[in-house]
Design a protein around this motif. Structure first.
Motif, PDB file in Angstrom:
ATOM      1  N   ALA A 175       0.853  -1.191   0.000  1.00 37.16           N
ATOM      2  CA  ALA A 175       0.000   0.000   0.000  1.00 37.16           C
ATOM      3  C   ALA A 175       0.883   1.233   0.000  1.00 37.16           C
ATOM      4  O   ALA A 175       1.972   1.240   0.583  1.00 37.16           O
ATOM      5  N   SER A 176       0.428   2.285  -0.666  1.00 39.48           N
ATOM      6  CA  SER A 176       1.195   3.518  -0.735  1.00 39.48           C
ATOM      7  C   SER A 176       0.241   4.695  -0.900  1.00 39.48           C
ATOM      8  O   SER A 176      -0.898   4.532  -1.341  1.00 39.48           O
TER       9      SER A 176
ATOM     10  N   ARG B 136       5.534  10.314  -2.530  1.00 37.34           N
ATOM     11  CA  ARG B 136       5.007   8.990  -2.200  1.00 37.34           C
ATOM     12  C   ARG B 136       5.404   8.603  -0.783  1.00 37.34           C
ATOM     13  O   ARG B 136       6.528   8.851  -0.343  1.00 37.34           O
ATOM     14  N   MET B 137       4.450   7.996  -0.074  1.00 37.60           N
ATOM     15  CA  MET B 137       4.670   7.517   1.291  1.00 37.60           C
ATOM     16  C   MET B 137       4.132   6.102   1.387  1.00 37.60           C
ATOM     17  O   MET B 137       3.093   5.774   0.787  1.00 37.60           O
ATOM     18  N   ASP B 138       4.828   5.265   2.139  1.00 35.18           N
ATOM     19  CA  ASP B 138       4.390   3.897   2.341  1.00 35.18           C
ATOM     20  C   ASP B 138       3.208   3.868   3.302  1.00 35.18           C
ATOM     21  O   ASP B 138       3.097   4.706   4.215  1.00 35.18           O
ATOM     22  N   GLY B 139       2.336   2.883   3.097  1.00 35.29           N
ATOM     23  CA  GLY B 139       1.165   2.761   3.938  1.00 35.29           C
ATOM     24  C   GLY B 139       0.019   3.619   3.436  1.00 35.29           C
ATOM     25  O   GLY B 139       0.066   4.206   2.348  1.00 35.29           O
ATOM     26  N   SER B 140      -1.033   3.710   4.253  1.00 34.06           N
ATOM     27  CA  SER B 140      -2.211   4.505   3.878  1.00 34.06           C
ATOM     28  C   SER B 140      -2.639   5.375   5.051  1.00 34.06           C
ATOM     29  O   SER B 140      -3.667   5.138   5.679  1.00 34.06           O
ATOM     30  N   PRO B 141      -1.839   6.397   5.399  1.00 34.49           N
ATOM     31  CA  PRO B 141      -2.232   7.290   6.498  1.00 34.49           C
ATOM     32  C   PRO B 141      -3.356   8.222   6.062  1.00 34.49           C
ATOM     33  O   PRO B 141      -3.593   8.455   4.889  1.00 34.49           O
TER      34      PRO B 141
ATOM     35  N   ALA C  34      -3.636   5.345  -2.631  1.00 32.36           N
ATOM     36  CA  ALA C  34      -4.437   6.523  -2.288  1.00 32.36           C
ATOM     37  C   ALA C  34      -3.781   7.746  -2.911  1.00 32.36           C
ATOM     38  O   ALA C  34      -2.579   7.970  -2.732  1.00 32.36           O
ATOM     39  N   LEU C  35      -4.554   8.525  -3.666  1.00 29.73           N
ATOM     40  CA  LEU C  35      -4.048   9.718  -4.342  1.00 29.73           C
ATOM     41  C   LEU C  35      -4.704  10.952  -3.743  1.00 29.73           C
ATOM     42  O   LEU C  35      -5.932  11.083  -3.740  1.00 29.73           O
TER      43      LEU C  35
END
Length: 346
Positions: free
Chosen positions: A25-26, A82-87, A124-125
């Protein structure tokens, strides 16, 4: 239409960054930075995308928000982080922390809130409205711009009033010089000459018509001197944007694009390249079916983002315009006004 194109370019940049992610997830944050040359806080006619600006993603709110990520803008003024995970980034903001060149006063740009565009398949964008970075002084050509004087410093002593000059004393009459009249200049007499009367023309001179040439005319070496703004070695990605570069590669040139055939996407690129050269060659707003180069790029990117049927339709429209269709009255065919270039002197 221009705003929609810039938004599409930012989304495509975010997708390209997300495609490189290796985790399950990103989260991607995408947007653009513009140079607010008029310092009015909104995008205007004189604003342009800013390259190399530093953008920070901050979360937490308050007077001292926490900076999560930072990134620089690319040649088109866009950025993607881009960031790892879905915060959850709904309470986060993006702002310009460092400008470049002429637009270096980045502290004047207000932070903008992030908006979730979509979330699917672990991606997630988030998008952000256009960010602004302002120069030290507004540009002189901006509407309503008036140069203001700097206010006096609080610690500077007050200036003493300047005494008014004393009126000059009258000159005594015995020292006054007599007035002399200017000399009278007279021209020598000349004989009247008969002026040739213009003869009325039987046929009015028609205004110069617009030009529309096919791809083979533009690809001919004897017409290479008529290329404007772009050259045969200009890449497709530079001429049409990153969306076309992702489809056709970053090293394909416009000369090679005019040779494309056998595939509907190569045919679309060939006809769009010829239409772009015709739009550069003609005056803006002329009789050519695509009055500006921005309209050619907009239709090209719209076809690449749509179905194959749209690709075929846009390719046929480009081919009709390059063949002379779309004259002043919609029925007159435009000629190809490309004279052979003069040979180079040895």
């Amino acid at each position: 239409m221009k705003k929609r194109l810039l938004a599409l370019l930012a989304v495509v940049t975010a997708f390209a960054a997300a495609a490189e992610a290796t985790g399950p997830a990103s989260t991607v944050v995408a947007g653009m930075v513009f140079c607010d040359q008029c310092k009015d806080g909104a995008r205007g006619l004189f604003d342009y995308p800013l390259y190399g600006a530093r953008v920070a993603i901050q979360c937490g709110g308050g007077d001292t928000p926490l900076t999560v990520r930072e990134s620089n803008t690319n040649w088109f003024g866009g950025f993607s982080i881009r960031m790892d995970g879905s915060p959850d980034m709904n309470r986060c903001t993006a702002r310009v922390v460092q400008g470049t060149g002429h637009c270096g006063a980045a502290a004047s740009g207000a932070p903008r809130e992030l908006t979730l565009a979509f979330r699917m398949l672990g991606l997630a964008l988030y998008t952000v409205p256009p960010l602004l970075s302002q120069p030290e002084e507004a540009m002189d050509m901006c509407p309503g711009h008036e140069r203001q004087r700097r206010p006096p410093s609080l610690f500077s002593p007050p200036l003493a009033p300047t005494p008014a000059p004393a009126p000059p004393l009258p000159t005594p009459f015995w020292r006054r010089r007599p007035r002399r009249l200017p000399p009278i200049w007279r021209r020598p007499p000349t004989l009247p000459q008969e002026q040739p009367q213009p003869q009325p023309s039987s046929r009015p001179v028609p205004p110069p018509a617009a030009s529309a040439c096919t791809y083979d005319k533009w690809a001919a070496p004897e017409h290479s001197c008529h290329w404007k703004v772009v050259t045969p070695n200009t890449t497709v990605a530079m001429a049409f944007g990153p969306l076309a570069g992702q489809r056709y590669g970053s090293e394909l040139t416009l000369r090679e694009a005019l040779e494309g055939r056998g595939d509907m996407y190569r045919t679309l690129l060939r006809e769009a390249t010829a239409a772009l050269l015709n739009a550069y060659y003609n005056a803006p707003g002329g009789a050519f079916l695509y009055p500006t180069t921005a309209s050619v790029i907009d239709h090209m990117n719209g076809a690449l983002l749509s179905s194959t049927q749209r690709v075929l339709i846009e390719g046929a429209r480009f081919r009709r315009a390059n063949g002379g269709g779309g004259g002043p009255d919609g029925r007159t065919r435009l000629p190809c006004d490309l004279a052979p270039c003069a040979p180079a002197r040895r």
